[in-house]
Design a protein around this motif. Structure first.
Motif, PDB file in Angstrom:
ATOM      1  N   SER A 116      -3.128   2.162  -3.255  1.00 22.87           N
ATOM      2  CA  SER A 116      -4.024   1.121  -2.753  1.00 22.87           C
ATOM      3  C   SER A 116      -4.214   0.335  -1.699  1.00 22.87           C
ATOM      4  O   SER A 116      -2.745   0.949  -0.917  1.00 22.87           O
ATOM      5  N   CYS A 117      -4.734  -0.347  -0.889  1.00 25.16           N
ATOM      6  CA  CYS A 117      -5.242  -0.686   0.371  1.00 25.16           C
ATOM      7  C   CYS A 117      -5.616  -2.358   0.002  1.00 25.16           C
ATOM      8  O   CYS A 117      -6.816  -1.989  -0.848  1.00 25.16           O
ATOM      9  N   THR A 118      -4.932  -3.412   0.529  1.00 22.50           N
ATOM     10  CA  THR A 118      -6.366  -4.910   0.927  1.00 22.50           C
ATOM     11  C   THR A 118      -6.215  -4.638   2.203  1.00 22.50           C
ATOM     12  O   THR A 118      -5.068  -3.945   3.545  1.00 22.50           O
ATOM     13  N   TYR A 119      -7.410  -5.848   2.901  1.00 15.41           N
ATOM     14  CA  TYR A 119      -8.029  -5.932   4.472  1.00 15.41           C
ATOM     15  C   TYR A 119      -8.476  -7.195   4.044  1.00 15.41           C
ATOM     16  O   TYR A 119      -8.839  -8.108   3.065  1.00 15.41           O
ATOM     17  N   ASP A 120      -7.891  -7.867   5.742  1.00 16.54           N
ATOM     18  CA  ASP A 120      -8.665  -9.318   6.166  1.00 16.54           C
ATOM     19  C   ASP A 120      -8.477  -8.583   7.366  1.00 16.54           C
ATOM     20  O   ASP A 120      -8.722  -8.599   8.616  1.00 16.54           O
ATOM     21  N   THR A 121     -10.130  -9.770   7.773  1.00 14.88           N
ATOM     22  CA  THR A 121     -10.836  -9.538   8.661  1.00 14.88           C
ATOM     23  C   THR A 121     -12.006 -10.016   8.301  1.00 14.88           C
ATOM     24  O   THR A 121     -12.725 -11.121   7.800  1.00 14.88           O
ATOM     25  N   SER A 122     -12.794 -11.281   8.965  1.00 16.51           N
ATOM     26  CA  SER A 122     -13.831 -12.284   9.269  1.00 16.51           C
ATOM     27  C   SER A 122     -15.423 -11.397   9.911  1.00 16.51           C
ATOM     28  O   SER A 122     -15.708 -12.356   9.937  1.00 16.51           O
ATOM     29  N   GLU A 123     -14.866  -9.868  10.813  1.00 21.14           N
ATOM     30  CA  GLU A 123     -16.296  -9.632  11.110  1.00 21.14           C
ATOM     31  C   GLU A 123     -16.385  -8.846   9.208  1.00 21.14           C
ATOM     32  O   GLU A 123     -15.842  -9.020   8.666  1.00 21.14           O
ATOM     33  N   SER A 124     -17.860  -9.043   9.955  1.00 16.93           N
ATOM     34  CA  SER A 124     -19.081  -8.122   8.951  1.00 16.93           C
ATOM     35  C   SER A 124     -18.526  -6.224   8.932  1.00 16.93           C
ATOM     36  O   SER A 124     -19.562  -5.859   8.180  1.00 16.93           O
ATOM     37  N   ASP A 125     -18.721  -6.242  10.310  1.00 20.26           N
ATOM     38  CA  ASP A 125     -18.965  -4.878  10.456  1.00 20.26           C
ATOM     39  C   ASP A 125     -17.715  -4.096  10.755  1.00 20.26           C
ATOM     40  O   ASP A 125     -16.696  -4.435  11.770  1.00 20.26           O
ATOM     41  N   TYR A 126     -17.550  -2.874  10.186  1.00 21.40           N
ATOM     42  CA  TYR A 126     -16.307  -2.012  10.136  1.00 21.40           C
ATOM     43  C   TYR A 126     -16.334  -1.134  10.031  1.00 21.40           C
ATOM     44  O   TYR A 126     -16.685  -0.832   9.161  1.00 21.40           O
ATOM     45  N   TYR A 127     -15.288  -0.699   9.818  1.00 20.41           N
ATOM     46  CA  TYR A 127     -14.456   0.825   9.393  1.00 20.41           C
ATOM     47  C   TYR A 127     -13.609   1.051   8.837  1.00 20.41           C
ATOM     48  O   TYR A 127     -12.143   0.727   9.358  1.00 20.41           O
ATOM     49  N   LEU A 128     -13.359   1.487   7.947  1.00 20.19           N
ATOM     50  CA  LEU A 128     -11.854   1.433   7.505  1.00 20.19           C
ATOM     51  C   LEU A 128     -11.850   2.953   6.822  1.00 20.19           C
ATOM     52  O   LEU A 128     -12.686   4.279   6.857  1.00 20.19           O
ATOM     53  N   PHE A 129     -10.077   4.027   6.761  1.00 20.21           N
ATOM     54  CA  PHE A 129     -10.319   5.069   7.200  1.00 20.21           C
ATOM     55  C   PHE A 129      -8.715   5.816   5.911  1.00 20.21           C
ATOM     56  O   PHE A 129      -8.226   4.464   6.033  1.00 20.21           O
ATOM     57  N   TRP A 130      -8.203   6.300   5.309  1.00 25.13           N
ATOM     58  CA  TRP A 130      -6.841   6.844   5.165  1.00 25.13           C
ATOM     59  C   TRP A 130      -6.765   8.142   5.940  1.00 25.13           C
ATOM     60  O   TRP A 130      -7.355   9.199   6.039  1.00 25.13           O
ATOM     61  N   TYR A 131      -5.619   7.654   6.388  1.00 24.19           N
ATOM     62  CA  TYR A 131      -5.289   9.343   7.218  1.00 24.19           C
ATOM     63  C   TYR A 131      -3.820   9.447   6.630  1.00 24.19           C
ATOM     64  O   TYR A 131      -3.226   8.641   5.330  1.00 24.19           O
ATOM     65  N   LYS A 132      -3.474  10.849   6.231  1.00 18.43           N
ATOM     66  CA  LYS A 132      -2.541  11.582   5.907  1.00 18.43           C
ATOM     67  C   LYS A 132      -1.552  11.860   7.153  1.00 18.43           C
ATOM     68  O   LYS A 132      -2.093  12.465   7.938  1.00 18.43           O
ATOM     69  N   GLN A 133       0.247  11.817   6.732  1.00 20.03           N
ATOM     70  CA  GLN A 133       1.076  11.905   8.171  1.00 20.03           C
ATOM     71  C   GLN A 133       2.243  12.939   7.401  1.00 20.03           C
ATOM     72  O   GLN A 133       2.729  12.620   6.781  1.00 20.03           O
ATOM     73  N   PRO A 134       2.008  14.294   6.665  1.00 17.92           N
ATOM     74  CA  PRO A 134       2.984  14.853   6.544  1.00 17.92           C
ATOM     75  C   PRO A 134       3.843  15.360   7.641  1.00 17.92           C
ATOM     76  O   PRO A 134       4.306  13.854   9.019  1.00 17.92           O
ATOM     77  N   PRO A 135       5.230  15.600   7.002  1.00 13.40           N
ATOM     78  CA  PRO A 135       6.330  15.576   8.390  1.00 13.40           C
ATOM     79  C   PRO A 135       5.995  16.106   9.302  1.00 13.40           C
ATOM     80  O   PRO A 135       7.563  16.131  10.392  1.00 13.40           O
ATOM     81  N   SER A 136       5.363  16.647   9.809  1.00 15.34           N
ATOM     82  CA  SER A 136       4.761  17.054  11.098  1.00 15.34           C
ATOM     83  C   SER A 136       4.567  15.841  11.950  1.00 15.34           C
ATOM     84  O   SER A 136       4.987  16.234  12.692  1.00 15.34           O
ATOM     85  N   ARG A 137       4.557  14.790  11.707  1.00  6.61           N
ATOM     86  CA  ARG A 137       4.124  13.677  12.246  1.00  6.61           C
ATOM     87  C   ARG A 137       2.428  13.119  12.532  1.00  6.61           C
ATOM     88  O   ARG A 137       1.641  12.787  12.820  1.00  6.61           O
ATOM     89  N   GLN A 138       1.893  14.487  12.366  1.00  6.34           N
ATOM     90  CA  GLN A 138       0.513  14.365  12.912  1.00  6.34           C
ATOM     91  C   GLN A 138      -0.138  14.222  11.729  1.00  6.34           C
ATOM     92  O   GLN A 138      -0.042  14.375  10.770  1.00  6.34           O
ATOM     93  N   MET A 139      -1.306  13.044  12.707  1.00  6.33           N
ATOM     94  CA  MET A 139      -1.879  11.945  11.031  1.00  6.33           C
ATOM     95  C   MET A 139      -3.196  12.882  11.426  1.00  6.33           C
ATOM     96  O   MET A 139      -3.619  13.641  12.152  1.00  6.33           O
ATOM     97  N   ILE A 140      -3.634  12.809   9.540  1.00  3.94           N
ATOM     98  CA  ILE A 140      -5.015  13.299  10.085  1.00  3.94           C
ATOM     99  C   ILE A 140      -5.977  12.494   8.962  1.00  3.94           C
ATOM    100  O   ILE A 140      -5.529  12.810   8.117  1.00  3.94           O
ATOM    101  N   LEU A 141      -7.367  12.546   9.559  1.00  2.71           N
ATOM    102  CA  LEU A 141      -8.167  11.953   8.879  1.00  2.71           C
ATOM    103  C   LEU A 141      -8.208  12.842   7.251  1.00  2.71           C
ATOM    104  O   LEU A 141      -8.803  13.793   7.342  1.00  2.71           O
ATOM    105  N   VAL A 142      -8.330  11.498   6.398  1.00  2.54           N
ATOM    106  CA  VAL A 142      -8.425  12.392   4.797  1.00  2.54           C
ATOM    107  C   VAL A 142      -9.813  11.905   4.872  1.00  2.54           C
ATOM    108  O   VAL A 142     -10.421  12.987   3.974  1.00  2.54           O
ATOM    109  N   ILE A 143     -10.663  10.279   5.207  1.00  2.00           N
ATOM    110  CA  ILE A 143     -12.254  10.290   4.738  1.00  2.00           C
ATOM    111  C   ILE A 143     -12.155   8.641   5.411  1.00  2.00           C
ATOM    112  O   ILE A 143     -10.937   8.100   5.966  1.00  2.00           O
TER     113      ILE A 143
END
Lengths: 115, 114
Positions: B22-49
């Motif tokens: 689950s994820c909720t967010y709060d913004t007053s803007e109408s144009d934005y982008y949402l992301f899910w990142y995966k961070q394994p123990p190696s610490r490198q953030m990987i874009l999921v979607i």
């Protein structure tokens, strides 16, 4: 290299020492970001470069933090007179485009421990 | 100020089963982008979607899909047919069209049981 490279991967500093963390972005990437990730938390924005210009440094927590990217490629994050609260992973990310729409490619981070 | 909230510090799923983060967010803007990142123990953030807020259709990438509810400001990640390699920290993030900054949530640790 093919990805974003950061060095050192681990750094232990005594309180009061200065440290420098290096980021080699993907070749040709215009945008470069630094984030700070405290233990158990999500990353927090520190600063943003577009080529050599530092367009946003609003996330730098104090004037002890300084970042540069003099030739629009490699970037260095410098922390002067380190404090224990500076202990964190420092992540660098680059993007091939300007602005907010480009995908960010992250490095593996530099873990700083201040004793 | 924009905020991103992940209320599940840890989730567990049986291999081959489905899990929703689950994820909720709060913004007053109408144009934005949402992301899910995966961070394994190696610490490198990987874009999921990623999801553009102006698109009504939910994004899908292989076993990963999102349920984007703009009015509710909710952006959940569904992982189908979970695999051992999916075990990692997952971060939800938001970026405004007017800003360079990614705002991250505090993360959800996903455990995958064999």
């Amino acid at each position: 290299g093919a990805g974003v490279s950061q060095s050192p991967r681990y750094k232990v500093a005594k309180r009061g020492q200065d440290v420098a963390l290096r980021c080699d972005p993907i070749s040709g990437h215009v945008s470069l970001f630094w984030y700070q990730q405290a233990l158990g938390q999500g990353p927090e924005f520190l600063t943003y470069f577009q080529n050599e210009a530092q367009l946003d440094k609003s996330g730098l927590p104090s004037d002890r933090f300084f970042a540069e990217r003099p030739e629009g490629s490699v970037s260095t994050l410098k922390i002067q007179r380190t404090q224990q609260e500076d202990s964190a992973v420092y992540l660098c990310a680059s993007s091939p485009v300007q602005g907010p729409t480009g995908e960010l490619f992250f490095g593996e981070g530099s873990r700083l421990t201040v004793l | 100020a924009q905020t991103v909230t992940q209320s599940q510090p840890e989730m567990s799923v049986q291999e081959a089963e489905t899990v929703t983060l689950s994820c909720t967010y709060d913004t007053s803007e109408s144009d934005y982008y949402l992301f899910w990142y995966k961070q394994p123990p190696s610490r490198q953030m990987i874009l999921v979607i990623r999801q553009e807020a102006y698109k009504q259709q939910n994004a899908t990438e292989n076993r990963f899909s999102v349920n984007f509810q703009k009015a509710a400001k909710s952006f959940s990640l569904k992982i189908s047919d979970s695999q051992l390699g999916d075990a990692a920290m997952y971060f939800c993030a938001c970026r405004m069209d007017s800003s360079y900054k990614l705002i991250f949530g505090s993360g959800t640790r996903l455990l995958v049981r064999p």
